[in-house]
Scaffold this active site. Structure first.
Site, PDB file in Angstrom:
ATOM      1  N   VAL A   8       0.844  -1.196   0.000  1.00 32.43           N
ATOM      2  CA  VAL A   8       0.000   0.000   0.000  1.00 32.43           C
ATOM      3  C   VAL A   8       0.882   1.250   0.000  1.00 32.43           C
ATOM      4  CG1 VAL A   8      -1.711   1.292   1.322  1.00 32.43           C
ATOM      5  CG2 VAL A   8      -1.871  -1.197   1.155  1.00 32.43           C
ATOM      6  N   ARG A  45      20.032   0.931   8.651  1.00 33.00           N
ATOM      7  CA  ARG A  45      20.040   1.750   7.438  1.00 33.00           C
ATOM      8  C   ARG A  45      19.693   3.199   7.745  1.00 33.00           C
ATOM      9  NH1 ARG A  45      16.240   3.310   3.737  1.00 33.00           N
ATOM     10  NH2 ARG A  45      16.962   3.555   1.593  1.00 33.00           N
ATOM     11  N   ASP A  56       3.936   1.527  -1.093  1.00 27.34           N
ATOM     12  CA  ASP A  56       4.616   1.633  -2.385  1.00 27.34           C
ATOM     13  C   ASP A  56       3.717   2.262  -3.439  1.00 27.34           C
ATOM     14  OD1 ASP A  56       6.920   0.523  -1.400  1.00 27.34           O
ATOM     15  OD2 ASP A  56       6.454  -1.515  -2.081  1.00 27.34           O
ATOM     16  N   GLU A  83      21.062  -8.128   4.912  1.00 26.76           N
ATOM     17  CA  GLU A  83      19.718  -8.092   5.488  1.00 26.76           C
ATOM     18  C   GLU A  83      19.654  -8.999   6.708  1.00 26.76           C
ATOM     19  OE1 GLU A  83      15.904  -6.217   4.485  1.00 26.76           O
ATOM     20  OE2 GLU A  83      17.911  -6.075   3.619  1.00 26.76           O
ATOM     21  N   LYS A 126      14.803 -10.679  -2.825  1.00 27.49           N
ATOM     22  CA  LYS A 126      14.650  -9.471  -2.003  1.00 27.49           C
ATOM     23  C   LYS A 126      14.108  -9.907  -0.642  1.00 27.49           C
ATOM     24  CE  LYS A 126      12.723  -4.826  -2.017  1.00 27.49           C
ATOM     25  NZ  LYS A 126      12.094  -4.928  -0.683  1.00 27.49           N
ATOM     26  N   GLU A 141      18.968 -11.807  -7.223  1.00 29.60           N
ATOM     27  CA  GLU A 141      18.988 -12.174  -5.807  1.00 29.60           C
ATOM     28  C   GLU A 141      17.586 -11.992  -5.230  1.00 29.60           C
ATOM     29  OE1 GLU A 141      22.109 -10.025  -3.723  1.00 29.60           O
ATOM     30  OE2 GLU A 141      23.169  -9.736  -5.619  1.00 29.60           O
ATOM     31  N   CYS A 177     -34.864  -8.124  -2.600  1.00 28.10           N
ATOM     32  CA  CYS A 177     -35.995  -7.882  -3.483  1.00 28.10           C
ATOM     33  C   CYS A 177     -36.906  -9.104  -3.338  1.00 28.10           C
ATOM     34  CB  CYS A 177     -35.538  -7.730  -4.932  1.00 28.10           C
ATOM     35  SG  CYS A 177     -36.908  -7.652  -6.115  1.00 28.10           S
ATOM     36  N   CYS A 236     -35.289  -1.945  -5.925  1.00 27.20           N
ATOM     37  CA  CYS A 236     -34.496  -2.910  -6.676  1.00 27.20           C
ATOM     38  C   CYS A 236     -33.989  -2.284  -7.973  1.00 27.20           C
ATOM     39  CB  CYS A 236     -35.347  -4.146  -6.980  1.00 27.20           C
ATOM     40  SG  CYS A 236     -34.508  -5.358  -8.031  1.00 27.20           S
TER      41      CYS A 236
END
Length: 682
Positions: free
Chosen positions: A24, A133, A26, A170, A112, A110, A432, A414
């Site tokens: 979301v 980071r 991104d 990581e 992620k 590679e 309905c 309806c």
């Protein structure tokens, strides 16, 4: 948008309490980026697009990275990957002339890893600093915690290490370890971690390294930086200075680092795309989370030549998998009338790619769900695929709601016939109640001919709409009064199609009693319930008698309660349904077990070869349809379910078998083809 994304970044990087899923974030980030590119005057220094990442958390010593940790640009489709490759060729002055093939640039693929990036600093082969980071320029110094990670070497396995070395990688918590951590937290009455990535981030920020050690973090190294003038001594046996990313991974391994074993050297763009496709399918086999593939130009000299943008290297890109969740903008709300008269609100939104397909609509169930979501016109909504199949609206992002947006609700009449809609006390559904409503008739016909019911091949939605709209069919029995000449005159029909449909309609009269019962569309009577009722009652007359006079035999059936008994009573008490039964009989339906069904039911359980076995069907079998295979398995005493587990006895796989086959193989569940199934039945 900027305010929302800045708050989300602060919550993610500083508070360790994400406000939204990565997918979301991104998509919203990309939308903001596109707005700023289209309208440069809107760009401001405080925009989240103007920095690499979030600020470091408070409470830790802030350190500046020797070499910045830049983020990667993202691609979300093969087309975007190919566009990046074309830009890279242009930067390297290798764009082919018209008609010539694309030059091949070797790449390294590679996985992620969905963890937390770390920067490790070594001096003369000894780990001296580890940092998060942070914002890419500076991060938090967490050396004591990182020293507890067993896959991070405290001293390089080199005879003559360089004076300094920077390694990027990581940190992660494998799924089995994460599950054990949450079990222990649950036993202590502590709040559970949302996912392994958040658990990892929280662990790295622990003040007590003993806690970090107990959580058994892991680490994959993927990048190294060396002094420009350093060369390995040939007499030491140390690996030579790498000239490519692939050699860099091998160098890291030789120095004592753990490198992800699933990296691959890829010769050209076709190999890159194949690698990405393979791991999108295989990622669930891993015991850690991965949300995409990172692709890097292999030749380090070409990397230098390609250079960087303000935020990211031009020579690398992250291809992210299709989003599990995605935001979109609501265009309108429609009301859909089903075969029972239930009116379902349907959200129509801007198309978004989701779990491998593009979706633009999702049902909202009922009026209560509308109130719960607090849906307004023009809202930005978050959509996901429930069970990776059915799109659903998860929530609304009210921060992005247009000024003056009006709340949405179901209509009072309806949309098909204009009758007033009714909602009974205690019921969630709005209905309905006009039996002559065309939408109810179309839904009833679609249900009658569906695969689980009468399985009439060739009678699809478009043809049903024609038959109803032209007044040719006003009830289910009318289908069996059609003739081939009339059918052949309809749109998209010909003589052969009409003849095949006539054969299919006649064949449907021989469908088992439980399918006929299910096809009637009685409220709360699904396929499983219809089968149980059909086994207990030898025809519609016996079932009617019990429903109207003594429901005890009905509620005595395992899994059937008063609600279903009441629904049967109401259905059989309706004169129009009694007319339907009599007309179907006139058209040739027994609404009772055929002689062979009665014979099969008389077989003792001990004589049924598949008694006690559970099967899952996947793919397309050579001669048996899915429903035929299920019927034969169940007639032999077996049970057919929709999902694979350790309790599954066999998976029956045909052509184009999907994830169920892969799961069976991973769990060690035996897999049969059609011939082996038939042998088992014999």
């Amino acid at each position: 948008m900027r305010s929302l994304l800045n708050r989300a970044a602060h919550a993610y990087y500083v508070l360790d309490a994400p406000l939204m899923e990565d997918a979301v974030y991104d998509r919203l980030y990309r939308e903001l980026l596109e707005l700023e590119q289209a309208h440069p005057a809107l760009l401001s220094d405080d925009s989240p697009t103007q920095r690499v990442g979030g600020a470091p958390a408070e409470g830790f010593v802030s350190v500046r990275h020797r070499i910045p940790l830049l983020s990667l640009d993202n691609a979300f489709s093969v087309e975007e990957l190919e566009a990046w490759y074309s830009r890279l060729l242009k930067v390297l002055d290798r764009t082919p002339a018209a008609g010539e093939p694309l030059p091949a640039l070797p790449m390294v693929g590679e996985l992620k890893i969905d963890g937390n990036a770390l920067a490790l600093s070594y001096e003369h082969g000894v780990l001296v600093r580890a940092a998060t980071r942070g914002d890419g320029e500076q991060g938090e110094e967490i050396t004591a915690n990182v020293r507890t990670i067993q896959s991070v070497p405290l001293r390089l396995q080199l005879a003559s290490p360089p004076p300094w070395l920077e390694v990027r990688g990581e940190a992660l918590i494998p799924d089995p370890v994460f599950a054990a951590i949450n079990r222990e937290r649950a036993e202590r009455g502590e709040a559970l971690f949302a996912n392994p990535r958040n658990a990892c981030a929280g662990t790295l920020r622990q003040l007590d390294p003993k806690v970090v050690a107990a959580r058994r973090l892991d680490f994959f190294a993927y990048t190294l930086h060396l002094p420009e003038d350093w060369q390995a001594g040939t007499e030491t046996g140390d690996p030579l200075r790498p000239g490519s990313q692939w050699q860099s991974l091998q160098w890291l391994q030789s120095a004592g680092f753990r490198v992800n074993p699933n990296a691959a050297l890829l010769s050209d763009l076709a190999a890159v795309e194949a690698f990405c496709a393979t791991w999108e399918e295989r990622r669930h086999e891993l015991d850690y989370a991965t949300d995409g593939v990172v692709l890097k130009l292999d030749d380090l000299r070409l990397q230098d030549e390609a250079g960087f943008t303000q935020k990211a290297p031009r020579w690398a890109i992250a291809l992210k998998y299709a989003a599990e969740e995605a935001p979109s903008r609501l265009l309108r709300l429609e009301a859909q009338v089903g075969r029972t008269g239930a009116v379902t609100p349907v959200a129509i939104f801007e198309p978004v790619p989701l779990a491998g397909t593009t979706v633009s609509r999702a049902t909202l169930h009922n009026a209560d769900r509308l109130v719960e979501l607090d849906l307004h016109s023009g809202d930005t909504i978050v959509v996901r695929k429930a069970g990776e199949i059915i799109p659903e609206v998860v929530r609304v992002l009210p921060e992005l709601r247009p000024v003056g947006a009006q709340p949405l609700q179901l209509p009072h009449t309806c949309p098909e016939c204009g009758s007033a809609l009714v909602r009974e006390d205690g019921e969630a559904a709005t209905r309905c109640v006009n039996n002559g409503c065309p939408a109810i008739l179309r839904g009833s016909l679609r249900h009658w001919v569906s695969k689980g019911a009468l399985d009439v091949d060739g009678l699809g939605t478009k043809l049903i709409e024609q038959l109803v709209d032209r007044g040719l069919v006003r009830s289910i029995p009318d289908l069996y009064g059609l003739d081939a000449a009339l059918l052949a005159s309809l749109e998209r029909m010909g003589e052969k199609s009409a003849a095949n449909l006539m054969v299919a309609l006649q064949a449907s009269k021989q469908q088992p009693w439980h399918r006929q019962l299910y096809g009637l569309g009685i409220h709360h009577v699904g396929e499983v319930t219809a089968r149980a009722l059909a086994q207990a009652f030898p025809g519609v007359d016996a079932l009617r008698e019990a429903a109207l006079s003594d429901p005890a035999p009905i509620t005595a059936i395992h899994g059937i309660g008063a609600e279903i008994a009441q629904s049967l009573q109401q259905w059989f008490a309706t004169p129009a349904n009694e007319d339907l039964i009599q007309t179907l009989r006139q058209r040739g339906f027994a609404l009772a077990p055929a002689p062979e069904e009665q014979a099969a039911a008389a077989v003792e359980p001990a004589e049924k070869p598949l008694a006690g076995l559970t099967f899952v069907l996947t793919g397309t079998l050579p001669t048996l349809s899915r429903s035929q295979a299920q019927a034969r398995i169940e007639a032999a005493g077996g049970k057919v379910t929709g999902s694979v587990s350790k309790k599954t006895s066999y998976v029956v796989a045909g052509a184009e078998a999907g994830s169920k086959l892969a799961k069976a193989e991973s769990l060690g569940v035996p897999v049969l083809d059609e011939a082996e199934l038939l042998a088992l039945l014999a």
